[in-house]
Design an enzyme around this catalytic site. Structure first.
Site, short mmCIF file in Angstrom:
data_model
loop_
_atom_site.label_atom_id
_atom_site.label_comp_id
_atom_site.label_asym_id
_atom_site.label_seq_id
_atom_site.Cartn_x
_atom_site.Cartn_y
_atom_site.Cartn_z
N ARG A 197 -2.36 -5.10 9.19
CA ARG A 197 -1.02 -4.49 9.21
C ARG A 197 -0.79 -3.91 10.60
NH1 ARG A 197 2.57 -0.70 5.19
NH2 ARG A 197 2.82 -2.72 4.21
N PRO A 215 0.84 -1.21 0.00
CA PRO A 215 0.00 0.00 0.00
C PRO A 215 0.87 1.26 0.00
CG PRO A 215 -0.79 -1.58 1.62
CD PRO A 215 0.52 -2.09 1.14
N TYR A 219 -1.85 5.47 12.97
CA TYR A 219 -3.21 5.87 12.62
C TYR A 219 -4.16 5.38 13.71
CZ TYR A 219 -0.99 7.07 8.23
OH TYR A 219 -0.17 7.63 7.29
#
Length: 771
Positions: A625, A418, A577
């Protein structure tokens, strides 16, 4: 005479004529010999606290590369070394009474005493003064009376410590104890033998250095060493115990010692190697673990480089600067390889249950210096046997073997990682995304991943981030998926879902990475009200109702992704995040059920995972992930990462995509080739869960090596695919592979042969002297 010697003129002196060498090891002696040979008028003195025939350790291994440098710089020393070398090609790995041999490696060794004698003789012949059994004066005193002071005083360097405020050393101790011994016979190969004892695993490193002598190093983790009682044994008792444990390798023979003591390896790194007219050399400047045989090699190469720089540069300051500039990158690369090797042996217990040949291949490639491709060139028969055991069809590189995850079979082990493109409009992927992802799908990878696709407008990182929170976005993604499936049949496409958390509302990467927007900001939310940087927006701590809302945003996005036809879904719980912010103790300071212990910090990410898994089609795989370390004190540890992976596996994750860092702004990552792979390796072997390795994996040789060694199941590459969208097709062409693991699109088949290239000549030797 003393009065005839040029007086010191400070660090800008041109050609240093009066040289002091602190330490009479191979590096210091060779530096003295080279400098005297370059300019016989030099007055050079070597101080060595021990007697001429005192030495610690037994054999020394030198590479052909180092010997080539010695041959060009001083043929006399090279000829003397050649007369005493013992050479061999094989490496034996003995594990669970099975021996596997790999050939073609090319070693040369001799006794350390013999090496010192050769260098003593050369120094005396050239006129270097050798002062044995004599402590060197303090470096500061020598610096006042000499043009150049070479500190070659070893790993415990007093010179380095005296000027530690300048050199700024970092010394790291590791987890194993080892002892340096010898045997009165010659191994017929470089031998690694593994002993699984009641106290834990131990290993022997052995190699010949004379026709009737071998070096033997016994190593084990600290806790094993204590459990076995070695901490309570004297030198001779330890030697006898080691001989008994490795009786098979030794043929029942005894071991001998030379003031041998159990010690812990220390990795030495210095920010600077020189100060005024004082220069560090060898172990005083750097160390690298003995398992890659580098200590004497590095010291001799330091001496070669220092001598050359003193000849080439106009003054000592320039020479010292050039010496550091030349040697530091080489040493850093060696230290990375040595660190990988020592950590492999520290974690040897992880690999004990591997198939025997794969275990041997794993050991051989542990430092990343030996790879699948060059091992195949050295010993094709051994490498092919490992490939057969792995399940590679004839002529098929490991990277082109398939992997099944639930109902999805990936035709090869390459993943386009990604990569945020920051090129969407209102979260809608456009023609750029179609071309970007389509080109990489046509490029042959087994799996192409989208960038992080955000589950809400507030969950974007930047205004240019793509989303899956509207029907229009879903239709745009459906178009891209349709293109991949129709034009690159056999290539899977996966979607990564995430929420930016406290790292949102920032500028596009090329306008200022992680910099807050100047206008048009949206409010941020996170596990705790902690800004990413001091000038970042402070997020609001999420309330219980808001947690529910965000969980529903993830499930709605997952439903849209399923309808768009994605083959795989990855939940982004890394890089600081939103979900990653719950996992790390540095970013989660909550006092409710969603904070505190690792179990509490896992609660919300697992709730989101369960909700997404419930709506994601059963036959399609789902991965996660994670950041396996925060690269910051007090953050997520490698042990935590294993437990996080276990938790997601228990909830149905099919694989873990193992990244690191980007959680806190003051991280201190240890960059290097394949630097994140050890975290994936550990998770794979401790949990049994398939893993995706990422992080500076840049060559198809690396991919083959990691896959075949069993350190990962898939390799995700980002930058290489930006450099070359057809990276996988070109990897196949360069390896001469044609098979089901990669298929050239019909319009591209004419490009399936590697273009011819021009000739490139090898560089000339670094330092060449006549006569």
């Amino acid at each position: 005479m003393e009065g005839a010697v040029t007086a010191p003129t400070g660090p800008t002196r041109t050609r240093p004529l009066r040289v002091a060498v602190i330490g009479g090891g191979p590096g210091g002696l060779y530096a003295a010999a080279l400098l005297k040979r370059l300019d016989p008028s030099r007055d050079i003195t070597v101080w060595e606290r021990n007697a001429p025939d005192d030495t610690f350790g037994f054999g020394v291994v030198l590479s052909d590369e180092t010997l080539g440098g010695i041959e060009h710089a001083d043929p006399v020393v090279h000829e003397a070394l050649q007369a005493h070398f013992i050479r061999w090609d094989d490496i034996d790995i003995v594990h669970r009474q099975v021996r596997h041999t790999s050939g073609g490696h090319g070693f040369a060794a001799l006794g350390r005493k013999r090496l010192l004698q050769i260098l003593h003789d050369r120094c005396r012949t050239l006129g270097v003064e050798l002062r044995f059994r004599t402590e060197a004066p303090h470096a500061a005193r020598l610096a006042e009376t000499h043009d150049l002071v070479i500190a070659a005083d070893g790993v415990h360097s007093a010179t380095r410590e005296a000027y530690r405020h300048v050199f700024r050393p970092h010394v790291a101790e590791h987890h194993c104890r080892y002892i340096w011994l010898a045997a009165d016979f010659a191994f017929d190969a470089f031998r690694f033998e593994i002993a699984e004892t009641e106290h834990g695993v131990m290993q022997l490193h052995g190699y010949p250095y004379a026709a009737d002598a071998s070096t033997v190093i016994v190593e084990m983790r600290e806790e094993v060493w204590r459990a076995a009682g070695f901490d309570e044994l004297d030198e001779q008792e330890s030697v006898a115990r080691c001989a008994k444990i490795f009786a098979d390798a030794l043929g029942g023979r005894a071991l001998k010692s030379n003031k041998s003591a159990w010690t812990t390896f220390r990795t030495v790194v210095n920010e600077r190697w020189s100060h005024d007219n004082i220069v560090l050399l060898g172990d005083a400047a750097h160390t690298a673990h003995f398992s890659i045989g580098s200590g004497t090699k590095l010291a001799v190469e330091d001496a070669l480089a220092l001598a050359a720089c003193l000849e080439e540069q106009p003054d000592l300051t320039a020479a010292s600067t050039a010496y550091e500039a030349e040697r530091k990158p080489v040493v850093a690369s060696t230290q990375r390889a040595a660190r990988a090797s020592l950590e492999w042996f520290e974690n040897l217990g992880l690999y004990l249950d591997q198939p025997a040949r794969q275990f041997a291949f794993n050991l051989l490639t542990r430092s990343r210096r030996v790879t699948h491709d060059n091992l195949r060139l050295r010993d094709a028969r051994f490498t092919e046997s490992v490939e057969r055991d792995f399940g590679c069809p004839p002529g098929t590189p490991p990277m082109f073997t398939p992997l099944r995850l639930r109902g999805l079979t990936l035709r090869n082990r390459v993943v386009v990682s990604p990569m945020d493109m920051y090129s969407a409009t209102d979260g809608v992927p456009g023609d750029f995304h179609l071309v970007h992802l389509g080109a990489r799908a046509l490029g042959g990878a087994g799996l192409v991943m989208t960038e992080m696709v955000c589950v809400s407008p507030e969950g974007r990182i930047t205004p240019g981030c793509a989303g899956l929170y509207t029907g229009r976005q879903a239709e745009a993604w459906k178009r891209i998926v349709r293109f991949v499936h129709s034009q690159a049949p056999g290539t899977a496409i996966g979607v990564q879902l995430g929420h930016s958390g406290r790292k949102g509302s920032t500028k596009l990467m090329w306008e200022g990475i992680d910099e807050p927007l100047e206008d048009g900001n949206w409010p941020l939310v996170a596990a705790s009200a902690i800004p990413y940087t001091p000038h970042s927006q402070t997020p609001r701590e999420l309330s219980r109702p808001q947690l529910t809302d965000i969980r529903e945003q993830f499930t709605e996005a997952a439903c849209r992704a399923a309808r768009a036809g994605f083959d795989l879904l990855e939940l982004h719980c890394a890089h600081g995040y939103l979900l990653s912010g719950f996992l790390s103790p540095l970013t989660n300071h909550r006092t409710d059920a969603y904070g505190g212990s690792l179990g509490g910090r896992l609660r919300f990410p697992l709730e989101v995972f369960d909700a997404v898994r419930a709506v994601w089609p059963e036959e399609r795989p789902m991965t996660v992930r994670i950041s396996a370390t925060d690269w910051a004190e007090g953050g997520t540890t490698a042990e935590d990462a294993v437990e996080i992976a276990r938790a997601f596996a228990a909830h149905g994750a099919d694989a873990v995509d193992v990244s690191t860092g980007q959680v806190v702004a003051d991280e201190q990552p240890e960059f290097g080739r394949s630097y994140q792979t050890p975290y994936a390796d550990r998770i794979r072997h401790e949990t049994g869960l398939p893993v995706i390795a990422v992080g500076a994996i840049s060559s198809w040789d690396d991919v083959n090596s990691l896959i075949l060694a069993g350190r990962t199941d898939l390799c995700a590459l980002a930058r290489p695919h930006l450099y070359d969208p057809h990276w996988t097709l070109h990897a196949a062409a360069e390896q001469g592979y044609e098979g089901p693991g990669v298929v050239w699109p019909a319009p591209y088949r004419a490009g399936s042969r590697r273009p011819q290239t021009g000739r490139t000549d090898a560089p000339k030797p670094r330092l060449a002297l006549g006569g």
